[in-house]
Design an enzyme around this catalytic site. Structure first.
Site, PDB file in Angstrom:
ATOM      1  N   CYS A  81      13.805 -53.895 -29.666  1.00 54.42           N
ATOM      2  CA  CYS A  81      13.937 -52.466 -29.971  1.00 54.42           C
ATOM      3  C   CYS A  81      13.316 -51.606 -28.873  1.00 54.42           C
ATOM      4  CB  CYS A  81      13.375 -52.167 -31.358  1.00 54.42           C
ATOM      5  SG  CYS A  81      13.870 -50.545 -31.984  1.00 54.42           S
ATOM      6  N   HIS A 195      16.714 -55.829 -34.545  1.00 52.04           N
ATOM      7  CA  HIS A 195      15.488 -56.497 -34.999  1.00 52.04           C
ATOM      8  C   HIS A 195      15.827 -57.906 -35.489  1.00 52.04           C
ATOM      9  CE1 HIS A 195      12.621 -53.152 -34.816  1.00 52.04           C
ATOM     10  NE2 HIS A 195      13.699 -52.407 -34.977  1.00 52.04           N
ATOM     11  N   GLU A 197      13.881 -60.202 -36.306  1.00 51.83           N
ATOM     12  CA  GLU A 197      12.952 -60.590 -37.384  1.00 51.83           C
ATOM     13  C   GLU A 197      13.381 -60.040 -38.742  1.00 51.83           C
ATOM     14  OE1 GLU A 197      12.469 -58.243 -35.222  1.00 51.83           O
ATOM     15  OE2 GLU A 197      11.296 -56.581 -36.044  1.00 51.83           O
TER      16      GLU A 197
END
Lengths: 216, 260
Positions: A81, A195, A197
């Site tokens: 990001c 993202h 994650e």
């Protein structure tokens, strides 16, 4: 294996840490703002949320710019990001901020690229949600992930495809009113606008690939 | 390839258990939040929202613990709300593993809080939750429907117009609006589509439609007629009427862009 997650005191690094722990249970994942620890790590993850100006201020307050530059030269590194946006030459946000310059080009607000006028599609900013990523070039980090898989994005600024000259560095693109850079890389560095994650199984696969990548 | 519309199962959590109220009262137990969240994650939920309806702050640590546990196993965005009053509350929830924090009553009493929180943590993690109810009180004689917002889990009227409030909150830095129709909540009669459309048209931030889902067609309507960017539902998923996967398939069949 030591994986350093650079902690600039911004945003939520727990999810990055927990996702890395889930995909590499034997790795030692360290969320840290200690230059020596980052220097000694085998791999470095550079996350980022919020405003890029704040991000760079935090980087310099903690005296981490040099170790980040050294890591960019030497070991597998993953930007996420704002941690991706920071790698470009310049970011328009916060009145204009110089980036680390690993990739040329400018990160700009989505509104610069969206059509205007009553007939134009109304696109919400930030782009928040799951978008498909086209894998433009093969990369070890795409292994086991289908082309056009969805990843989770949250951002208002983006790196535009055409403004950024080095087409051979663009590993993934996505469309939100226009095509923008979703993944960029060179040598030992790979960076994504989305993202991983927070991107369910495909995101975890990308992180797993990173923990196994030799940076070549 | 536009951005996919999101399906968000919502878990109302009271003292560490998932519950579901009907019109904000009457509670039905729906299980352990960690187990429920894992189930939705496996079914392909795009995001999960936890709303802590525990009234007292001493029980709030229970929620932090739940969030921590879910975040270590569920790798999709988690939104958490309920009782957020201070920047420290936002900080604690983010640290526990939440990605977005939903603020409702505090935004009404102290709108500046949204400005502070969004500039401190970033707009992307600040959601303003609006509980709204259709009203005649705010009628301006222009033939437009009006909705009034309520605080304290729907117990206190504010006299504030929902559409105007949404515009103001977006301006203050809210990154998203979670819009609940109190008329619809728990009724299974569908979203308040006029309310959803009015707020979606008035603001440029993403809108999550909430309150009233009874079947999968309602989810489709929320997006197609209400203009919502995401649709939230609780009981249709909790009690096994539908899986998230079925909901996504129904939306895709209806021509809605979705992540399957």
């Amino acid at each position: 294996m030591q994986i350093a997650v650079i902690d600039l005191g911004i945003g939520n690094l727990r999810s990055v840490e927990q996702a890395l722990n889930a995909v590499a249970p034997n790795a030692n994942v360290l969320v840290t703002s200690d230059a020596a620890a980052i220097d000694q790590a085998d791999r470095v993850v550079m996350p980022g949320q919020g405003a890029v100006g704040t991000w760079f201020n935090a980087l310099s307050e903690r005296g981490l710019e040099q170790v980040v530059r050294d890591s960019l030269d030497s070991k597998p590194m993953l930007g996420i990001c704002v941690g991706m946006q920071a790698l470009f030459g310049h970011c328009e946000e916060d009145g204009g901020v110089d980036g680390l310059g690993l990739f040329s080009g400018e990160v700009r607000h989505f509104s610069n690229f969206h059509q205007q006028g009553p007939a134009a599609p109304r696109l919400k900013i930030p782009q928040m949600g799951w978008n498909q990523v086209s894998q433009r070039l093969d990369h070890a980090l795409w292994q086991g992930i289908d082309d056009q898989s969805h990843f989770y994005f949250v951002h208002s600024f983006c790196a535009n495809l055409n403004l950024n000259a080095e087409q051979d560095c663009i590993y993934g693109e996505a469309n939100y009113g226009h095509q923008f850079i979703a993944a960029v890389g060179r040598e030992n560095v790979f960076a994504v606008q989305f993202h991983p994650e927070k991107s369910h199984n495909d995101g975890l696969q990308l992180l797993k690939n990173f923990t196994q990548w030799n940076g070549k | 390839m536009p951005l996919a519309k999101r399906i968000i199962p919502c878990l109302d959590v009271d003292n560490g258990r998932v519950v579901k109220g009907v019109n904000f009262v009457g509670i039905r137990d729906a299980g352990d939040p960690v187990e429920v969240a894992k189930r939705y994650n496996q079914q392909g939920a795009d995001e999960i929202t936890f709303l802590d309806i525990t009234a007292t702050s001493d029980k709030r640590d229970t929620l932090l613990h739940v969030v921590e546990e879910v975040a270590s196993e569920v790798f999709i965005p988690l939104t958490v709300g309920g009782g957020v009053r201070e920047l420290q509350d936002v900080h604690n929830l983010l640290n526990a593993g939440a990605d977005k924090i939903s603020v409702n009553s505090t935004a009404v009493f102290k709108p500046e809080f949204i400005r502070e929180a969004s500039s401190h943590f970033g707009s992307q993690c600040i959601v303003v939750a609006i509980d709204a109810k259709q009203t005649q009180w705010l009628d301006k004689g222009d033939g437009q429907d009006r909705w009034e917002i309520f605080t304290h889990g729907g117990r206190k009227a504010t006299g504030i117009d929902a559409v105007e409030w949404a515009i103001k909150m977006a301006d203050y830095g809210a990154g998203e609006i979670l819009l609940t129709s109190m008329d619809g909540d728990g009724t299974k009669a569908g979203y308040d589509l006029k309310l959803t459309k009015a707020v979606s048209d008035a603001t440029l931030v993403p809108i999550i439609a909430s309150g009233g889902v009874g079947n999968l067609e309602h989810l489709v309507e929320g997006v197609k007629l209400g203009g919502a960017d995401a649709v939230l539902a609780a009981s249709i998923f909790h009690f096994g009427e539908y899986t998230v996967q079925q909901a996504k398939q129904a939306m895709r069949d209806a021509g809605v862009e979705i992540r399957l």
